[in-house]
Design a protein around this motif. Structure first.
Motif, PDB file in Angstrom:
ATOM      1  N   LEU A  89       1.168  10.824   1.274  1.00  0.00           N
ATOM      2  CA  LEU A  89       2.164  10.034   0.560  1.00  0.00           C
ATOM      3  C   LEU A  89       3.416  10.829   0.227  1.00  0.00           C
ATOM      4  O   LEU A  89       4.513  10.272   0.121  1.00  0.00           O
ATOM      5  N   GLY A  90       3.270  12.114   0.059  1.00  0.00           N
ATOM      6  CA  GLY A  90       4.431  12.955  -0.237  1.00  0.00           C
ATOM      7  C   GLY A  90       5.047  12.590  -1.573  1.00  0.00           C
ATOM      8  O   GLY A  90       4.393  12.605  -2.622  1.00  0.00           O
ATOM      9  N   SER A  91       6.325  12.234  -1.557  1.00  0.00           N
ATOM     10  CA  SER A  91       7.043  11.896  -2.790  1.00  0.00           C
ATOM     11  C   SER A  91       6.584  10.580  -3.394  1.00  0.00           C
ATOM     12  O   SER A  91       6.878  10.284  -4.550  1.00  0.00           O
ATOM     13  N   LEU A  92       5.850   9.777  -2.609  1.00  0.00           N
ATOM     14  CA  LEU A  92       5.347   8.498  -3.119  1.00  0.00           C
ATOM     15  C   LEU A  92       4.035   8.647  -3.876  1.00  0.00           C
ATOM     16  O   LEU A  92       3.529   7.664  -4.426  1.00  0.00           O
ATOM     17  N   ALA A  93       3.464   9.831  -3.915  1.00  0.00           N
ATOM     18  CA  ALA A  93       2.200  10.054  -4.614  1.00  0.00           C
ATOM     19  C   ALA A  93       2.376   9.822  -6.112  1.00  0.00           C
ATOM     20  O   ALA A  93       3.414  10.170  -6.683  1.00  0.00           O
ATOM     21  N   PRO A  94       1.402   9.220  -6.755  1.00  0.00           N
ATOM     22  CA  PRO A  94       1.529   8.941  -8.198  1.00  0.00           C
ATOM     23  C   PRO A  94       1.508  10.225  -9.019  1.00  0.00           C
ATOM     24  O   PRO A  94       0.901  11.218  -8.633  1.00  0.00           O
ATOM     25  N   ASP A  95       2.185  10.174 -10.135  1.00  0.00           N
ATOM     26  CA  ASP A  95       2.230  11.307 -11.059  1.00  0.00           C
ATOM     27  C   ASP A  95       1.986  10.771 -12.479  1.00  0.00           C
ATOM     28  O   ASP A  95       2.798   9.983 -12.985  1.00  0.00           O
ATOM     29  N   PRO A  96       0.899  11.158 -13.151  1.00  0.00           N
ATOM     30  CA  PRO A  96      -0.140  12.087 -12.695  1.00  0.00           C
ATOM     31  C   PRO A  96      -0.964  11.533 -11.545  1.00  0.00           C
ATOM     32  O   PRO A  96      -0.886  10.345 -11.241  1.00  0.00           O
ATOM     33  N   SER A  97      -1.739  12.412 -10.924  1.00  0.00           N
ATOM     34  CA  SER A  97      -2.472  12.051  -9.720  1.00  0.00           C
ATOM     35  C   SER A  97      -3.559  11.023 -10.018  1.00  0.00           C
ATOM     36  O   SER A  97      -3.831  10.671 -11.166  1.00  0.00           O
ATOM     37  N   TRP A  98      -4.192  10.547  -8.951  1.00  0.00           N
ATOM     38  CA  TRP A  98      -5.134   9.422  -9.026  1.00  0.00           C
ATOM     39  C   TRP A  98      -6.222   9.630 -10.081  1.00  0.00           C
ATOM     40  O   TRP A  98      -6.437   8.762 -10.933  1.00  0.00           O
ATOM     41  N   LEU A  99      -6.911  10.742 -10.025  1.00  0.00           N
ATOM     42  CA  LEU A  99      -8.051  10.970 -10.912  1.00  0.00           C
ATOM     43  C   LEU A  99      -7.636  11.301 -12.335  1.00  0.00           C
ATOM     44  O   LEU A  99      -8.466  11.256 -13.242  1.00  0.00           O
ATOM     45  N   ALA A 100      -6.373  11.621 -12.548  1.00  0.00           N
ATOM     46  CA  ALA A 100      -5.872  11.939 -13.892  1.00  0.00           C
ATOM     47  C   ALA A 100      -4.934  10.872 -14.418  1.00  0.00           C
ATOM     48  O   ALA A 100      -4.337  11.045 -15.477  1.00  0.00           O
TER      49      ALA A 100
END
Length: 313
Positions: A162-173
């Motif tokens: 996903l690069g820059s499209l990755a969620p922040d915070p990440s999936w598990l957090a």
């Protein structure tokens, strides 16, 4: 005046039953009761007795003691239930369960029916596809969850793609994404079982019904809606019921993925029962949570059955 002759019994009269109450209890086939008695004993020992003990614990001040120590457990009525309902973590756990239910049940029904319909139309390699769908269901959750952690952690494969499209915070957090992610995982893992249920129902639909609908000018979507969906409605009711029961039992996934976090965003009643009853030594509170969970699952199951089977009544 001579005595009256005893009435002769007609051949058409049904034979009189003998044995009285014992015969009525055993029925006409005592062998069937004998053969089913091990399972009846299993249900009583494994399910009914622990369930009854759980009800007793939920209305008493119960705690674990050393073996051989006699301790009274006073009756407290609904005090444990009031404590549970006043706990915001408990309410959040049931809210998380609702999020899981809203995602998992429709996704299971739609994907199970679509994939089974496609599998039913496959001519070659049908056995291979059946096994492929079923492999995640029989694979240990520890193994499959390890793969999902590798995929969805902060430096995982999904974020890399996903690069820059990755969620922040990440999936598990991420508190907003963790419960939907768990719902998608459970749907994927159990889908093979429901696909086989739907496939068995689809293969029992007479082909003459599809041919008659096609002769009447019905398209593929119309045949699916007017022939396939009514034929698999009983299986759909079963799939929905099993998915609801699975929802109430969700424990392994949040326990191994996040331990109920972040900020209790993946906490479930079953996981909370484990924490309260085993880790914190409050089995009476855990039993009260369990009783509320049982009632909630029963209500949702009855409503879903009324909806899915309403047209069959």
């Amino acid at each position: 005046m001579g005595s009256a002759a005893p009435a002769q019994r007609s051949k058409a009269d049904p034979p009189r039953r003998r044995g009285g109450a014992l015969h009525r209890w055993l029925g006409d086939n005592p062998l069937g009761l004998l053969l089913s008695s091990p399972y009846i004993l299993f249900v009583v020992v494994v399910f009914l007795i622990p369930f009854g003990f759980g009800i007793w614990m939920s209305v008493h001040d119960f705690y674990f003691t050393a073996p051989g120590v006699a301790v009274e457990h006073p009756f407290v009525g609904f005090e444990n239930f009031a404590t549970v309902l006043a706990d915001p973590i408990v309410r959040q756990a049931f809210g998380n369960l609702l999020i899981f239910l809203v995602i998992n049940v429709p996704l299971t029904v739609v994907l199970g029916l679509l994939l089974s319909s496609g599998l039913d139309a496959v001519v070659h390699w049908k056995g291979f596809f059946r096994i492929s769908y079923y492999v995640p269901y029989v694979t240990a959750s520890v193994a499959t969850l390890a793969v999902w952690i590798f995929l969805f952690n902060g430096n995982g494969v999904v974020n890399s793609l996903l690069g820059s499209l990755a969620p922040d915070p990440s999936w598990l957090a991420n508190p907003a994404l963790i419960m939907p992610l768990i719902a998608v995982y459970v749907t994927w893992k159990n889908l093979g079982f429901y696909i086989l249920l739907y496939l068995a129902a689809l293969q029992n639909v007479p082909k003459e019904l599809h041919e008659a609908a096609q002769l009447d000018g019905a398209g593929r979507w119309q045949r699916f809606r007017s022939v396939t969906l009514p034929a698999v409605r009983p299986v759909t009711s079963l799939v929905v019921l099993l998915s609801i029961i699975t929802t109430g039992q969700i424990f392994t996934e949040p326990y191994l993925l996040t331990g109920g976090g972040p900020n209790n965003a993946s906490m479930t009643p079953a996981l909370l029962m484990y924490q309260q009853g085993i880790q914190q030594g409050k089995p009476d509170i855990a039993a009260a949570i369990g009783m509320i969970l049982v009632i909630a699952v029963m209500i949702v199951s009855l409503v879903s059955r009324r909806i899915t089977e309403g047209k069959n009544r």
